[in-house]
Motif scaffolding. Structure first.
Motif, PDB file in Angstrom:
ATOM      1  N   TYR A 257     -46.159 -10.900 -29.822  1.00 37.35           N
ATOM      2  CA  TYR A 257     -46.309 -12.124 -29.023  1.00 37.35           C
ATOM      3  C   TYR A 257     -47.767 -12.310 -28.601  1.00 37.35           C
ATOM      4  O   TYR A 257     -48.326 -13.414 -28.711  1.00 37.35           O
ATOM      5  N   GLU A 258     -48.397 -11.244 -28.087  1.00 35.66           N
ATOM      6  CA  GLU A 258     -49.793 -11.342 -27.649  1.00 35.66           C
ATOM      7  C   GLU A 258     -50.700 -11.715 -28.818  1.00 35.66           C
ATOM      8  O   GLU A 258     -51.637 -12.506 -28.671  1.00 35.66           O
ATOM      9  N   LEU A 259     -50.413 -11.166 -29.998  1.00 32.81           N
ATOM     10  CA  LEU A 259     -51.184 -11.505 -31.190  1.00 32.81           C
ATOM     11  C   LEU A 259     -50.996 -12.971 -31.554  1.00 32.81           C
ATOM     12  O   LEU A 259     -51.968 -13.694 -31.834  1.00 32.81           O
ATOM     13  N   ALA A 272     -50.064 -18.026 -36.136  1.00 33.78           N
ATOM     14  CA  ALA A 272     -49.322 -17.829 -34.887  1.00 33.78           C
ATOM     15  C   ALA A 272     -47.830 -18.027 -35.104  1.00 33.78           C
ATOM     16  O   ALA A 272     -47.002 -17.273 -34.569  1.00 33.78           O
ATOM     17  N   ARG A 273     -47.463 -19.053 -35.911  1.00 38.54           N
ATOM     18  CA  ARG A 273     -46.048 -19.308 -36.168  1.00 38.54           C
ATOM     19  C   ARG A 273     -45.416 -18.132 -36.921  1.00 38.54           C
ATOM     20  O   ARG A 273     -44.313 -17.684 -36.580  1.00 38.54           O
ATOM     21  N   ASP A 283     -37.149  -8.822 -31.973  1.00 39.43           N
ATOM     22  CA  ASP A 283     -36.301  -8.969 -30.783  1.00 39.43           C
ATOM     23  C   ASP A 283     -35.904 -10.435 -30.649  1.00 39.43           C
ATOM     24  O   ASP A 283     -36.649 -11.243 -30.095  1.00 39.43           O
ATOM     25  N   PRO A 284     -34.719 -10.793 -31.174  1.00 34.34           N
ATOM     26  CA  PRO A 284     -34.299 -12.205 -31.161  1.00 34.34           C
ATOM     27  C   PRO A 284     -34.238 -12.820 -29.766  1.00 34.34           C
ATOM     28  O   PRO A 284     -34.358 -14.044 -29.626  1.00 34.34           O
ATOM     29  N   GLY A 285     -34.081 -11.995 -28.759  1.00 35.88           N
ATOM     30  CA  GLY A 285     -33.990 -12.526 -27.399  1.00 35.88           C
ATOM     31  C   GLY A 285     -35.296 -12.510 -26.641  1.00 35.88           C
ATOM     32  O   GLY A 285     -35.308 -12.723 -25.420  1.00 35.88           O
ATOM     33  N   HIS A 286     -36.406 -12.284 -27.304  1.00 34.01           N
ATOM     34  CA  HIS A 286     -37.702 -12.195 -26.633  1.00 34.01           C
ATOM     35  C   HIS A 286     -38.102 -13.562 -26.090  1.00 34.01           C
ATOM     36  O   HIS A 286     -38.481 -14.469 -26.838  1.00 34.01           O
ATOM     37  N   ALA A 287     -38.014 -13.733 -24.775  1.00 33.63           N
ATOM     38  CA  ALA A 287     -38.155 -15.051 -24.152  1.00 33.63           C
ATOM     39  C   ALA A 287     -39.532 -15.664 -24.373  1.00 33.63           C
ATOM     40  O   ALA A 287     -39.658 -16.856 -24.696  1.00 33.63           O
ATOM     41  N   ARG A 288     -40.587 -14.881 -24.207  1.00 33.24           N
ATOM     42  CA  ARG A 288     -41.939 -15.442 -24.333  1.00 33.24           C
ATOM     43  C   ARG A 288     -42.226 -15.893 -25.763  1.00 33.24           C
ATOM     44  O   ARG A 288     -42.899 -16.909 -25.975  1.00 33.24           O
ATOM     45  N   SER A 289     -41.672 -15.182 -26.734  1.00 26.71           N
ATOM     46  CA  SER A 289     -41.866 -15.589 -28.131  1.00 26.71           C
ATOM     47  C   SER A 289     -41.124 -16.886 -28.421  1.00 26.71           C
ATOM     48  O   SER A 289     -41.613 -17.739 -29.180  1.00 26.71           O
ATOM     49  N   GLN A 291     -40.553 -19.256 -26.251  1.00 32.15           N
ATOM     50  CA  GLN A 291     -41.346 -20.319 -25.618  1.00 32.15           C
ATOM     51  C   GLN A 291     -42.558 -20.672 -26.471  1.00 32.15           C
ATOM     52  O   GLN A 291     -42.898 -21.852 -26.636  1.00 32.15           O
ATOM     53  N   LEU A 292     -43.197 -19.632 -27.027  1.00 32.54           N
ATOM     54  CA  LEU A 292     -44.365 -19.872 -27.864  1.00 32.54           C
ATOM     55  C   LEU A 292     -43.968 -20.588 -29.147  1.00 32.54           C
ATOM     56  O   LEU A 292     -44.686 -21.476 -29.630  1.00 32.54           O
ATOM     57  N   GLN A 293     -42.819 -20.244 -29.694  1.00 31.71           N
ATOM     58  CA  GLN A 293     -42.319 -20.899 -30.905  1.00 31.71           C
ATOM     59  C   GLN A 293     -42.122 -22.395 -30.653  1.00 31.71           C
ATOM     60  O   GLN A 293     -42.504 -23.242 -31.491  1.00 31.71           O
ATOM     61  N   ALA A 294     -41.557 -22.731 -29.483  1.00 28.40           N
ATOM     62  CA  ALA A 294     -41.350 -24.144 -29.136  1.00 28.40           C
ATOM     63  C   ALA A 294     -42.691 -24.858 -28.956  1.00 28.40           C
ATOM     64  O   ALA A 294     -42.851 -26.015 -29.362  1.00 28.40           O
TER      65      ALA A 294
END
Length: 309
Positions: A257-259, A272-273, A283-289, A291-294
């Motif tokens: 995610y940080e990368l 990034a995508r 981790d399919p439930g990784h919340a920050r990822s 949000q970043l995907q959206a």
């Protein structure tokens, strides 16, 4: 005075008693010798088991290490090295309360050796018991004021309490006794970063990286370095540094995610995508990822097509 005829009987009794004492003494000496020999053998066996357990530990064979140290504790319940090794193996398995109990016993058996005290304090710190961890740090420092590990433990407790200035002083004290001390340098850099002083954090981390062979710095050094670069607005450098960290083995969803965030801030939405997808695959439930995907999905097509230079 007893009649004279009784004296021979008394004399014979005294002689028999004396013989008995001599016989018992001889048997006792042999018995004590056997006990001492048996005790020496038991100590030697315990030490041998402890060495085997340490070897298994160092090679990452934690299940084997736990079994060996358990046998060592049974063989020599008063051997502090066996107790300490068993505590570490239990901790690795997640049996935290049991591990703390055995480490407490190891501390007692060691005569409150300050390094063992710090090990116990670190366990309390990991469990969130800041007061107990702080007491162990103070106890170790009182026993040996030049023990860097003790100052690092004190610094971590102060840092967790938000006492950043005092934490910095503790970490600097540790580095005064041991200038090349990655744990202290990493902790100090994190305090600088938390204080909003990324340049100081970066300088500390770069000095630490220079102590490793070229391209040999571990993930633990590269990740905070990438975060500090990002705070300084050097997003392309941050992305490169975090990419180096991600290439080392098995990156976590947090690292990916940080990368991805650094890649996006550097203007490479395509990378990034893809990195975000890798994080969600991890981790399919990784919340920050998510949000970043959206956020990436909402970008204009022209920006999504850019590449990192």
């Amino acid at each position: 005075m007893p009649p004279l005829r009784v004296l021979p009987w008394i004399s014979r009794c005294a002689s028999l008693a004396l013989v008995g004492i001599v016989v018992w003494t001889g048997v006792g000496c042999r018995y004590i010798g056997q006990c001492r020999k048996s005790s020496d053998e038991s100590i030697a066996q315990t030490r041998q088991l402890a060495l085997q357990g340490k070897d298994a530990q160092q090679h990452g064979r934690w299940d084997q290490a736990e079994a060996i140290f358990a046998a060592a504790v049974v063989q020599g319940p008063r051997d502090e090295r066996a107790r300490c090794g068993y505590a570490e193996a239990l901790w690795q398995r997640g049996a935290r309360d049991e591990a703390v109990a055995h480490m407490e016993e190891a501390v007692k058996l060691s005569g409150n050796d300050p390094e063992r005290v710090v090990q116990l304090g670190n366990m309390h710190f990991a469990l969130g018991n800041l007061d107990r961890a702080g007491k162990q740090a103070d106890k170790a420092i009182a026993a040996n004021r030049e023990l860097p590990l003790a100052w690092v433990l004190r610094g971590k407790v102060l840092q967790a309490r938000g006492e950043f200035a005092a934490a910095q002083a503790a970490f600097h004290r540790a580095l005064g006794y041991q200038p090349q001390f990655p744990e202290a340098q990493l902790a100090l850099a994190e305090v600088y970063r938390q204080e909003g002083r990324p340049q100081r954090a970066l300088a500390t981390l770069q000095a630490l990286e220079a102590s490793y062979p070229p391209h040999g710095a571990p993930v633990e050094v590269l990740v905070p370095q990438g975060l500090a670069l990002g705070q300084l607005g050097r997003h392309a450098d941050a992305a490169r540094t975090l990419a180096r960290a991600a290439e080392r083995g098995n990156p976590s969803a947090d690292l990916l995610y940080e990368l991805a965030r650094a890649q996006l801030q550097a203007g490479d939405a395509t990378a990034a995508r893809l990195t975000t997808l890798a994080a969600l695959d991890r981790d399919p439930g990784h919340a920050r990822s998510r949000q970043l995907q959206a956020e990436i999905a909402s970008l204009p097509a022209t920006m999504a097509a850019t590449t990192l230079r």
